[in-house]
Design a protein around this motif. Sequence first.
Motif, PDB file in Angstrom:
ATOM      1  N   LYS A  94      -5.921   5.237   3.355  1.00 13.74           N
ATOM      2  CA  LYS A  94      -5.519   3.834   3.248  1.00 13.74           C
ATOM      3  C   LYS A  94      -6.223   3.025   4.330  1.00 13.74           C
ATOM      4  O   LYS A  94      -6.136   3.354   5.515  1.00 13.74           O
ATOM      5  N   ILE A  96      -6.413   0.071   6.758  1.00 12.03           N
ATOM      6  CA  ILE A  96      -5.518  -0.874   7.448  1.00 12.03           C
ATOM      7  C   ILE A  96      -6.451  -1.842   8.164  1.00 12.03           C
ATOM      8  O   ILE A  96      -6.986  -1.545   9.233  1.00 12.03           O
ATOM      9  N   HIS A 101      -0.564  -5.554   9.000  1.00 11.07           N
ATOM     10  CA  HIS A 101      -0.751  -5.092   7.619  1.00 11.07           C
ATOM     11  C   HIS A 101       0.591  -4.522   7.156  1.00 11.07           C
ATOM     12  O   HIS A 101       1.280  -3.856   7.921  1.00 11.07           O
ATOM     13  N   LEU A 103       1.441  -2.002   5.555  1.00 11.27           N
ATOM     14  CA  LEU A 103       1.555  -0.539   5.651  1.00 11.27           C
ATOM     15  C   LEU A 103       1.049   0.002   6.996  1.00 11.27           C
ATOM     16  O   LEU A 103       0.804   1.199   7.116  1.00 11.27           O
ATOM     17  N   GLN A 104       0.919  -0.877   7.991  1.00  7.05           N
ATOM     18  CA  GLN A 104       0.309  -0.482   9.267  1.00  7.05           C
ATOM     19  C   GLN A 104       0.924   0.782   9.855  1.00  7.05           C
ATOM     20  O   GLN A 104       0.210   1.626  10.390  1.00  7.05           O
ATOM     21  N   THR A 106       3.541   2.532   8.047  1.00  2.00           N
ATOM     22  CA  THR A 106       4.277   3.251   6.994  1.00  2.00           C
ATOM     23  C   THR A 106       3.359   3.806   5.905  1.00  2.00           C
ATOM     24  O   THR A 106       3.832   4.187   4.835  1.00  2.00           O
ATOM     25  N   TRP A 107       2.062   3.851   6.158  1.00  2.00           N
ATOM     26  CA  TRP A 107       1.089   4.317   5.159  1.00  2.00           C
ATOM     27  C   TRP A 107       1.416   5.717   4.641  1.00  2.00           C
ATOM     28  O   TRP A 107       1.269   5.982   3.458  1.00  2.00           O
ATOM     29  N   ASP A 109       4.343   7.104   4.304  1.00  2.89           N
ATOM     30  CA  ASP A 109       5.502   7.015   3.400  1.00  2.89           C
ATOM     31  C   ASP A 109       5.078   6.606   1.987  1.00  2.89           C
ATOM     32  O   ASP A 109       5.827   6.823   1.034  1.00  2.89           O
ATOM     33  N   GLN A 110       3.902   6.018   1.867  1.00  4.46           N
ATOM     34  CA  GLN A 110       3.388   5.565   0.566  1.00  4.46           C
ATOM     35  C   GLN A 110       2.426   6.587  -0.053  1.00  4.46           C
ATOM     36  O   GLN A 110       1.712   6.276  -1.007  1.00  4.46           O
ATOM     37  N   TYR A 112      -0.156   8.355   1.590  1.00  2.98           N
ATOM     38  CA  TYR A 112      -1.491   8.474   2.190  1.00  2.98           C
ATOM     39  C   TYR A 112      -1.496   9.548   3.271  1.00  2.98           C
ATOM     40  O   TYR A 112      -0.499   9.748   3.970  1.00  2.98           O
ATOM     41  N   ALA A 115      -4.934   7.035   7.718  1.00  5.13           N
ATOM     42  CA  ALA A 115      -5.106   5.584   7.808  1.00  5.13           C
ATOM     43  C   ALA A 115      -6.447   5.345   8.498  1.00  5.13           C
ATOM     44  O   ALA A 115      -6.786   6.031   9.464  1.00  5.13           O
TER      45      ALA A 115
END
Length: 162
Positions: A94, A96, A101, A103-104, A106-107, A109-110, A112, A115
């Motif tokens: 991901k 950033i 951002h 997802l700065q 929490t990437w 958790d999604q 990824y 980062a």
Amino acid sequence: MYQWAEDDFVLPPGVVRLGASQPVNGQTYVMYHGTTRQTAKSIQASGFRPSEDGMLGRGVYLSRDLEKASRYPLDCPESDRAVVRVKVNVGKVKAIDRQRHPLQKTWHDQGYDTAWVPPNCGMVPSGLEEDCVWDPDRIQILGTVKPRPLQPSGGCGAYGYK
């Protein structure tokens, strides 16, 4: 003054060096982690432990740019620094690319695995790229790069031309 240069080494099969573009999902790259010489020995003996927090949250902070990694830790004399050279399968990446951002931190958790902060996006004062890898099991240690004192110019050799 010191020079950060790697000894010539052959890239492991399937591994890519620094590129200007975003890391490609599933690709394996050579990356670097700047630290103290003492901590580098500990990492080589026991592996990486993720930081609990940072600009991108929890993870292992790396860069595909040796120049970026060689600046760390910022408060340590350059002569006491070392850079751990690793290969990393980045998994799902991901970008950033700005402060705050969504997802700065929490990437992961999604879904990824890594980062990536692009160069010159305003996130890092140096303007150099940074990566954060969630799972240290994605990282394989290849060796250590240590600074070498600059040689005075005027001679021949690996450090300069006359």
